[in-house]
Design a protein around this motif. Structure first.
Motif, PDB file in Angstrom:
ATOM      1  N   ALA A 110     -18.128  -5.775  -2.110  1.00  0.00           N
ATOM      2  CA  ALA A 110     -17.391  -4.535  -2.317  1.00  0.00           C
ATOM      3  C   ALA A 110     -15.908  -4.811  -2.160  1.00  0.00           C
ATOM      4  CB  ALA A 110     -17.844  -3.487  -1.311  1.00  0.00           C
ATOM      5  N   PRO A 111     -15.063  -3.981  -2.779  1.00  0.00           N
ATOM      6  CA  PRO A 111     -13.616  -4.179  -2.643  1.00  0.00           C
ATOM      7  C   PRO A 111     -13.190  -4.055  -1.193  1.00  0.00           C
ATOM      8  CG  PRO A 111     -14.112  -2.015  -3.582  1.00  0.00           C
ATOM      9  CD  PRO A 111     -15.388  -2.796  -3.587  1.00  0.00           C
ATOM     10  N   ALA A 112     -12.228  -4.846  -0.811  1.00  0.00           N
ATOM     11  CA  ALA A 112     -11.833  -4.880   0.595  1.00  0.00           C
ATOM     12  C   ALA A 112     -10.343  -4.650   0.774  1.00  0.00           C
ATOM     13  CB  ALA A 112     -12.244  -6.206   1.228  1.00  0.00           C
ATOM     14  N   ASP A 113      -9.724  -3.908  -0.153  1.00  0.00           N
ATOM     15  CA  ASP A 113      -8.334  -3.519   0.062  1.00  0.00           C
ATOM     16  C   ASP A 113      -8.103  -2.138  -0.531  1.00  0.00           C
ATOM     17  OD1 ASP A 113      -7.589  -3.675  -2.730  1.00  0.00           O
ATOM     18  OD2 ASP A 113      -7.433  -5.844  -2.497  1.00  0.00           O
ATOM     19  N   VAL A 114      -6.967  -1.575  -0.204  1.00  0.00           N
ATOM     20  CA  VAL A 114      -6.685  -0.189  -0.572  1.00  0.00           C
ATOM     21  C   VAL A 114      -6.619   0.001  -2.084  1.00  0.00           C
ATOM     22  CG1 VAL A 114      -4.184  -0.535  -0.362  1.00  0.00           C
ATOM     23  CG2 VAL A 114      -5.164   1.765  -0.094  1.00  0.00           C
ATOM     24  N   TYR A 115      -6.153  -1.019  -2.809  1.00  0.00           N
ATOM     25  CA  TYR A 115      -5.989  -0.875  -4.261  1.00  0.00           C
ATOM     26  C   TYR A 115      -7.338  -0.846  -4.977  1.00  0.00           C
ATOM     27  CZ  TYR A 115      -1.295  -2.166  -2.849  1.00  0.00           C
ATOM     28  OH  TYR A 115      -0.084  -2.194  -2.218  1.00  0.00           O
ATOM     29  N   ALA A 116      -8.271  -1.674  -4.526  1.00  0.00           N
ATOM     30  CA  ALA A 116      -9.595  -1.677  -5.148  1.00  0.00           C
ATOM     31  C   ALA A 116     -10.328  -0.362  -4.867  1.00  0.00           C
ATOM     32  CB  ALA A 116     -10.398  -2.862  -4.648  1.00  0.00           C
ATOM     33  N   VAL A 117     -10.188   0.161  -3.642  1.00  0.00           N
ATOM     34  CA  VAL A 117     -10.793   1.450  -3.314  1.00  0.00           C
ATOM     35  C   VAL A 117     -10.182   2.547  -4.175  1.00  0.00           C
ATOM     36  CG1 VAL A 117     -10.938   3.223  -1.512  1.00  0.00           C
ATOM     37  CG2 VAL A 117     -11.514   0.838  -0.978  1.00  0.00           C
TER      38      VAL A 117
END
Length: 353
Positions: A110-117
């Motif tokens: 799963a994405p693990a930074d604010v931009y991917a979320v």
């Protein structure tokens, strides 16, 4: 007797959840506005914050309070399980991926930074996503970095999707923000509804139901005298009510006549670790107010400014520790009063006043 009371784990089934009708209504009224609003849930340790979050996320409860419940996605995240911001974003990302693709496995990347979320939130533009952030106090202990709250604010400020936060903590947002290095003027606070929801004392009808209904499930009739005794001993926070009811009605099921003098010492000992947690979080003014009330001394004579004393008493009432009848403060729980009188830490503190 098989105990019908849940003493310890969060409530999972809606039929085991009693009370909090006013807070539940306030929660959904805040959530169901013209646009998503963030809200802070405040409560002591063992006040039932996790149970409340699970309760409001129950599809049946949502459908009863929201005319378009299917548009809402309430996603639970336990911050105490996150070591840092990357852990947090990874957990949020997995839950968002689960909304987009129900076949997503829990262990999938799963994405693990604010931009991917943020990218995933764009794909969910038709939904109103609400992150239920439990154990928000964990910001004081984990390595989230000073920019974390600023990132949360930025995520919730995008117009192309709807995102709101529900934080559950003991510390209010301003004190947590100060710990994280945010100034009081930070725009982070502006996204939250100005009035927090306190998980304080249960009302008389709610407490009555919490005691009587589970007892009936195992064939025990709790009468008015039982309810009054349990209320006097435990106070009105659900965890302590259930712990006390389990002991009190257990005696009754064994054909013994329970008495406050007979059950209180045991319960004070068992509940002591939770009261110790409370004590470690209270301010000096709050501690002084509590000791004065427990010792039946006037709080007006404490060596603090009148506004400080009034503010401390108001917070303690909001948390369900103190009650106020006709301007007279009294401890809401015999158990906590006894712990204050017996425990060495409060006595050491009192000696230094």
């Amino acid at each position: 007797m098989k105990s019908p009371y849940l003493v310890g784990p969060p409530i999972r089934q809606s039929f085991d959840f009693f009370g909090r009708a006013g807070q539940t209504r306030q929660f959904f009224e805040t959530l169901d506005g013209v646009q998503a609003q963030c809200v802070s849930i405040l409560g002591l340790r063992r006040a039932g914050k996790t149970s409340f979050l699970r309760h409001v996320a129950d599809p049946v409860v949502m459908a009863a309070h929201l005319p378009d419940a299917a548009r809402y996605a309430l996603l639970y995240v336990d911050l105490s399980a996150c070591r840092n911001a990357a852990d947090f974003y990874g957990r949020v990302g997995r839950r968002l991926l689960g909304l987009l693709s129900p076949r997503t496995a829990p262990g999938d990347a799963a994405p693990a930074d604010v931009y991917a979320v943020e990218s995933l939130l764009y794909e969910l533009g038709e939904r109103r996503v609400v992150l239920l952030l439990d154990e928000f106090d964990h910001l004081r202990a984990a390595d989230f970095g000073g920019e974390f709250l600023t990132e949360l604010r930025a995520l919730a400020s995008v117009w192309d999707y709807e995102l709101a936060y529900v934080t559950a903590s003991y510390w209010d947002l301003y004190r947590l923000g100060a710990f994280a290095g945010l100034p009081p003027t930070s725009p982070f606070y502006n996204i939250f509804y100005p009035t927090p929801i306190y998980l304080s004392s249960l009302g008389p009808a709610e407490l009555d139901e919490l005691i009587r209904v589970p007892a009936r499930r195992v064939g025990i009739a709790a009468d008015d005298e039982d309810v009054a005794a349990i209320r006097h001993i435990a106070g009105s926070l659900p965890f302590f009510v259930q712990a006390t009811a389990a002991v009190w009605l257990g005696h009754k099921a064994d054909a013994q006549r329970p008495t406050p003098a007979g059950v209180t010492p045991r319960l004070v000992s068992e509940m002591g670790p939770y009261f110790e947690q409370w004590w470690s979080c209270f301010s000096d003014v709050e501690r002084s107010v509590l000791l004065a009330v427990a010792g039946e001394r006037p709080v007006e004579r404490l060596p603090y400014d009148e506004a400080e004393i009034r503010g401390a008493a108001a917070r303690l009432r909001s948390y369900g520790v103190l009650a106020d009848t006709g301007g007279h403060l009294w401890a809401d729980s015999l158990l906590f009063s006894e712990w204050l009188r017996q425990s060495s830490r409060p006595q050491r503190f009192a000696a230094n006043l």
